[in-house]
Design a protein around this motif. Structure first.
Motif, PDB file in Angstrom:
ATOM      1  N   LYS A 585       0.830  -1.197   0.000  1.00 66.05           N
ATOM      2  CA  LYS A 585       0.000   0.000   0.000  1.00 66.05           C
ATOM      3  C   LYS A 585       0.874   1.260   0.000  1.00 66.05           C
ATOM      4  CE  LYS A 585      -3.893  -2.107   2.456  1.00 66.05           C
ATOM      5  NZ  LYS A 585      -4.813  -1.996   1.318  1.00 66.05           N
ATOM      6  N   THR A 587       2.335   4.352   1.291  1.00 61.60           N
ATOM      7  CA  THR A 587       2.582   4.732   2.677  1.00 61.60           C
ATOM      8  C   THR A 587       3.465   5.975   2.725  1.00 61.60           C
ATOM      9  OG1 THR A 587       2.440   2.424   3.402  1.00 61.60           O
ATOM     10  CG2 THR A 587       3.491   3.970   4.899  1.00 61.60           C
ATOM     11  N   LEU A 644       0.529  14.343   0.741  1.00 60.82           N
ATOM     12  CA  LEU A 644      -0.090  13.136   0.217  1.00 60.82           C
ATOM     13  C   LEU A 644      -0.247  13.236  -1.299  1.00 60.82           C
ATOM     14  CD1 LEU A 644      -2.849  12.695   2.952  1.00 60.82           C
ATOM     15  CD2 LEU A 644      -0.597  11.607   2.839  1.00 60.82           C
ATOM     16  N   VAL A 646      -2.071  11.284  -3.264  1.00 59.64           N
ATOM     17  CA  VAL A 646      -3.340  10.749  -3.764  1.00 59.64           C
ATOM     18  C   VAL A 646      -4.454  11.108  -2.794  1.00 59.64           C
ATOM     19  CG1 VAL A 646      -4.620   8.634  -4.336  1.00 59.64           C
ATOM     20  CG2 VAL A 646      -2.216   8.844  -4.963  1.00 59.64           C
ATOM     21  N   THR A 647      -5.600  11.505  -3.314  1.00 62.02           N
ATOM     22  CA  THR A 647      -6.776  11.716  -2.491  1.00 62.02           C
ATOM     23  C   THR A 647      -7.392  10.364  -2.135  1.00 62.02           C
ATOM     24  OG1 THR A 647      -7.277  13.878  -3.451  1.00 62.02           O
ATOM     25  CG2 THR A 647      -9.116  12.675  -2.466  1.00 62.02           C
ATOM     26  N   GLY A 648      -7.774  10.194  -0.852  1.00 60.35           N
ATOM     27  CA  GLY A 648      -8.374   8.934  -0.454  1.00 60.35           C
ATOM     28  C   GLY A 648      -8.509   8.820   1.053  1.00 60.35           C
ATOM     29  N   TYR A 650      -7.068   7.292   4.414  1.00 60.98           N
ATOM     30  CA  TYR A 650      -5.775   6.845   4.921  1.00 60.98           C
ATOM     31  C   TYR A 650      -5.928   6.336   6.362  1.00 60.98           C
ATOM     32  CZ  TYR A 650      -3.302   9.120   1.031  1.00 60.98           C
ATOM     33  OH  TYR A 650      -2.834   9.492  -0.204  1.00 60.98           O
ATOM     34  N   SER A 707      -9.029   5.644  10.590  1.00 61.96           N
ATOM     35  CA  SER A 707      -8.956   5.889   9.146  1.00 61.96           C
ATOM     36  C   SER A 707      -9.767   7.136   8.818  1.00 61.96           C
ATOM     37  CB  SER A 707      -9.490   4.673   8.373  1.00 61.96           C
ATOM     38  OG  SER A 707      -8.702   3.531   8.629  1.00 61.96           O
ATOM     39  N   LEU A 740      -2.564   4.478   2.610  1.00 62.34           N
ATOM     40  CA  LEU A 740      -3.738   4.599   1.745  1.00 62.34           C
ATOM     41  C   LEU A 740      -4.529   3.295   1.766  1.00 62.34           C
ATOM     42  CD1 LEU A 740      -5.331   6.288  -0.336  1.00 62.34           C
ATOM     43  CD2 LEU A 740      -3.892   5.240  -2.110  1.00 62.34           C
ATOM     44  N   GLU A 741      -5.797   3.382   2.155  1.00 61.53           N
ATOM     45  CA  GLU A 741      -6.671   2.215   2.170  1.00 61.53           C
ATOM     46  C   GLU A 741      -7.645   2.220   1.005  1.00 61.53           C
ATOM     47  OE1 GLU A 741      -8.405   2.470   6.101  1.00 61.53           O
ATOM     48  OE2 GLU A 741      -6.982   1.000   6.867  1.00 61.53           O
ATOM     49  N   GLU A 743      -8.575   4.591  -2.483  1.00 59.86           N
ATOM     50  CA  GLU A 743      -8.260   5.745  -3.319  1.00 59.86           C
ATOM     51  C   GLU A 743      -9.544   6.455  -3.713  1.00 59.86           C
ATOM     52  OE1 GLU A 743      -5.739   6.904  -7.371  1.00 59.86           O
ATOM     53  OE2 GLU A 743      -5.651   4.877  -6.508  1.00 59.86           O
TER      54      GLU A 743
END
Length: 757
Positions: A585, A587, A644, A646-648, A650, A707, A740-741, A743
């Motif tokens: 993932k 990180t 970060l 990427v948007t998502g 975490y 999260s 990131l869990e 996206e």
């Protein structure tokens, strides 16, 4: 035996003038050693203690300065042995006959082990499943009252035992009730305790000598969310009133220890904020299973000296472990591997951080998963697809196991039918449910294929022909349904009750067997899946990396500072392997926070900061706490601000670095341990969330804060200050990790107005 007595003779001579040192650093003399594993010990007082190894019983009466052999001739190496001394002169040993299930050999001494009286008694029928044991324990209160526990050989999902009591000095033994198979401890002929339930998570008390038991609620652990505690037996002072009890909690954030105390003989208990003085627990003696050493403290726990050591724990090289995966999609091999090495099983799966420590320190690379079934004892609340992904990235392979109904001739609450036709259909139905659970956990391909699942079939009367045929039919149905879905079908069972070979001549036999054949007390690097009696499992069956051998019953092992209650296994078998389908993932780690006030060496003490280097090689800062709501500006705090990509969503985790006592010279104090009330505020997309977390039990471990959604860039951050409810304590500021869990962010629903047509 001649070699053993020679070793003991040299030990006695070599230890005659040896005294325990104040610390390992000061001890320049060689550590006294005996061969084998130190299996158990008991301290009778500050000077007198006994130790039971694999094939010897040793006694000291001078605080460990010298030891003498007190080994009964009946003691057998690699057998299930137990010992209990009433005083320095009187005691008992017991061992279960390895060749005659249900028979126990007792030995009693009244002269300190110089002479022994040997007696053999049959306590169980040879075909009773309880006669096949994985552990034996013995407790004597006085010269009249004693208890013997035979823990039944089962998978780690079950805790079954047969408890026997004597009230006439061992002349006769009567079977009484037992809530499990763990050892017992008594303070009077009537009042005693044992533990039971999933993972030893229930403390049981009896007030009638073991005839009946009831669960005794305790105020500790304070919080065991998503985890089960494991209780130890209470330890009492000589007066029988003052006592302590330790609780080990395997929480999601890592393993921690808590303590309860009693002043009324165990009738009521209170939670302690810190461990009790070392001298009040086993008179200052301690068996360190991780290093196979017996320790004693002369100064109430500030330093510990080695007074006896067993053989150094063997190591396993990487070359001794092999994994052969086959990622052929649509086949039973898609998410499996042929694995050769060491594995373990435990009732409640350990947390991610604790298993990471075991991956780094232990020889084990495979772990059992109880994925479901009507008789699954431990809830395994942490078990989900995300956890298995993380564990796969650590390097773990898995032994998925289903615990459903058992043979019709047993006493389990869920049993399959005695009619083979009905049992066959029930086996298929259990396979169907197991497949659905495996699919949810990500163990299978999207179409439900590609894994291996073992059915946990416990011991039953192998002389009951009708019961055997029902079990064979049930297993046949299990295998058939798994094969239809392109999966491997595995079977867990005792090697010899009935012989596991009876399942080999089914029209479609199991693809792999996991059999219980116990002959060791703990990890053995040289154990193999071979050497089983041909009457139980001939060497011609399941020969193509299709075997797992469970060679120990339930016991404690410590690796990387984490203690689990496990069974040990040797593998040349089929395991679930997700390494080819799980990707690392994204990180982001922020190694150090932005501090206020900024850290300056010359003013650090006045500003409330202490700095040292953490396990990752970066600075960690400890802050002296301030009372919550009564802070004195400037308020010491830190901010972690990641960038970060990427948007998502975490997962946010804080590293709590390990440290010892912190001296604060400018204030003339030694700061207290870490806070249990750290208030983290996560500033994320859509707002800010404050949560309170316990830093106290963590040493070089990641604390999961939750999260949260973040947008790409550096707008989000985590804030922590030194204001806490449990002042005065330390507050730790170290690395922060963002994993990131998911996206992208979930889009909001849009409600359009109705338009008249």
């Amino acid at each position: 035996m001649t070699k053993l007595w020679g070793v003991i003779f040299l030990l006695i001579v070599g230890l005659a003038m040896w005294a325990p040192q104040r610390s390992a650093a000061q001890d320049e003399r060689p550590t006294p050693q005996i061969s084998g594993v130190l299996e158990s010990f008991a301290a009778l007082d500050a000077h007198t203690a006994w130790v039971l190894s694999e094939d010897a019983l040793l006694l000291t009466e001078d605080g460990g300065q010298s030891w003498r052999a007190a080994t009964p001739p009946s003691l057998q190496a690699h057998a299930h042995n137990a010992a209990a001394l009433i005083d320095a002169q009187s005691g008992w040993t017991a061992h279960a006959s390895p060749d005659n299930p249900g028979v126990v050999v007792f030995a009693a001494t009244t002269d300190g082990g110089r002479h022994w009286r040997i007696e053999t008694q049959r306590l169980l029928d040879a075909h009773d499943p309880a006669a096949f044991i994985s552990q034996i324990s013995l407790f004597w209160l006085d010269h009249t009252h004693g208890w013997l526990m035979l823990r039944q050989a089962t998978s780690s999902n079950f805790d079954l035992g047969a408890l026997f009591r004597t009230q006439n000095g061992g002349q006769s033994w009567r079977r009484v009730d037992a809530p499990g198979g763990h050892p017992v401890r008594f303070i009077t002929p009537l009042t005693g305790w044992t533990v039971g339930g999933p993972n030893g998570s229930v403390l049981y008390r009896t007030d009638d000598g073991g005839v009946s038991w009831r669960a005794q609620p305790l105020p500790c652990p304070e919080d065991a969310t998503n985890a089960l505690p494991r209780y130890t037996l209470p330890s009492f002072a000589a007066n029988g009133r003052h006592g302590f009890l330790q609780v080990i909690v395997n929480a999601e954030s890592g393993q921690r220890q808590e303590w309860c105390a009693t002043e009324d003989g165990g009738a009521t208990w209170t939670r302690l904020d810190a461990a009790p003085p070392a001298a009040e627990i086993d008179y200052g003696w301690r068996l360190d299973a991780a290093t196979n050493r017996l320790l004693r403290t002369p100064d109430n726990g500030r330093t510990w000296g080695v007074v006896l050591a067993g053989t150094e724990r063997p190591t396993v090289t990487a070359a001794a472990r092999t994994r052969t995966p086959n990622a052929r999609a649509g086949s039973p091999e898609a998410r499996t591997a042929r694995f050769e090495g060491h594995g373990f099983d435990m009732c409640e799966l350990g947390g991610e951080e604790d298993l990471r420590r075991w991956m780094e320190a232990s020889p084990y690379r495979a772990v059992n998963l109880y994925i479901g079934g009507a008789l699954r004892l431990c809830p395994n609340r942490q078990l989900d697809a995300l956890l298995l992904e993380s564990l796969s990235l650590q390097g773990w392979t898995f032994i998925p196991t289903w615990v459903g109904p058992q043979a019709p001739c047993t006493r389990f609450r869920e049993k399959f039918d005695l009619d083979p036709a009905v049992a066959f259909s029930q086996g298929r139905a259990e396979a169907e449910k197991a497949l659905e659970s495996a699919r949810r956990l990500g163990l299978t391909e999207a179409d439900g294929s590609g894994t291996v699942i073992y059915y946990d079939l416990e011991a039953y009367d192998g002389q009951n022909a009708a019961c055997v045929e029902a079990a064979r039919a049930f297993v046949a149905g299990w295998v058939q349904r798994l094969h239809e879905s392109n999966n491997y079908a595995g079977l867990y069972a005792l090697a010899c009750n009935p012989p596991i070979a009876r399942y080999a001549d089914l029209p479609s036999p199991p693809d792999a067997v996991w059999f219980a054949a116990w002959n060791r007390p703990s990890f053995d690097p040289n154990m193999t899946v071979w050497g089983i009696s041909p009457a139980c499992l001939p060497p011609t069956l399941w020969t193509q990396h299709q075997r797992i051998r469970q060679y120990t019953g339930s016991h404690l092992e410590t690796w990387g500072g984490v203690t689990f209650e496990i069974d040990s296994n040797a593998l040349e078998g089929i395991v679930a392997d997700l390494s080819g389908v799980v990707q690392p993932k994204l990180t982001i780690v922020v190694e150090t926070p932005e501090l206020s006030p900024a850290f300056e060496e010359s003013t650090a003490c006045e500003d409330g900061w202490h700095r040292f280097t953490n396990v990752r090689g970066y600075p960690t800062y400890l802050a002296a706490s301030q009372p919550l709501g009564q802070t004195i500006p400037p308020l010491t705090h830190g901010i972690w601000r990641p960038t970060l990509p990427v948007t998502g969503v975490y997962r946010v985790e804080a590293l709590i670095a390990g440290h010892g006592a912190v001296e604060w010279p400018c204030r003339g104090v030694t700061l207290q341990p870490d806070t249990s009330r750290a208030r983290y505020t996560v500033h994320h997309y859509g707002g800010a969330t404050t949560t309170v977390h316990d830093q106290l039990p963590l040493d070089d471990a990641w604390l999961r804060l939750g999260s949260y959604p973040f947008v790409a860039g550096d707008e989000g951050f985590v804030y922590l200050d030194a204001a806490v409810e449990d002042h005065p304590r330390l507050v730790s500021f170290s690395a922060m990790r963002f994993i990131l869990e998911i996206e992208g962010l979930l889009t909001e629903k849009m409600h359009l107005p109705l338009i008249a047509r």
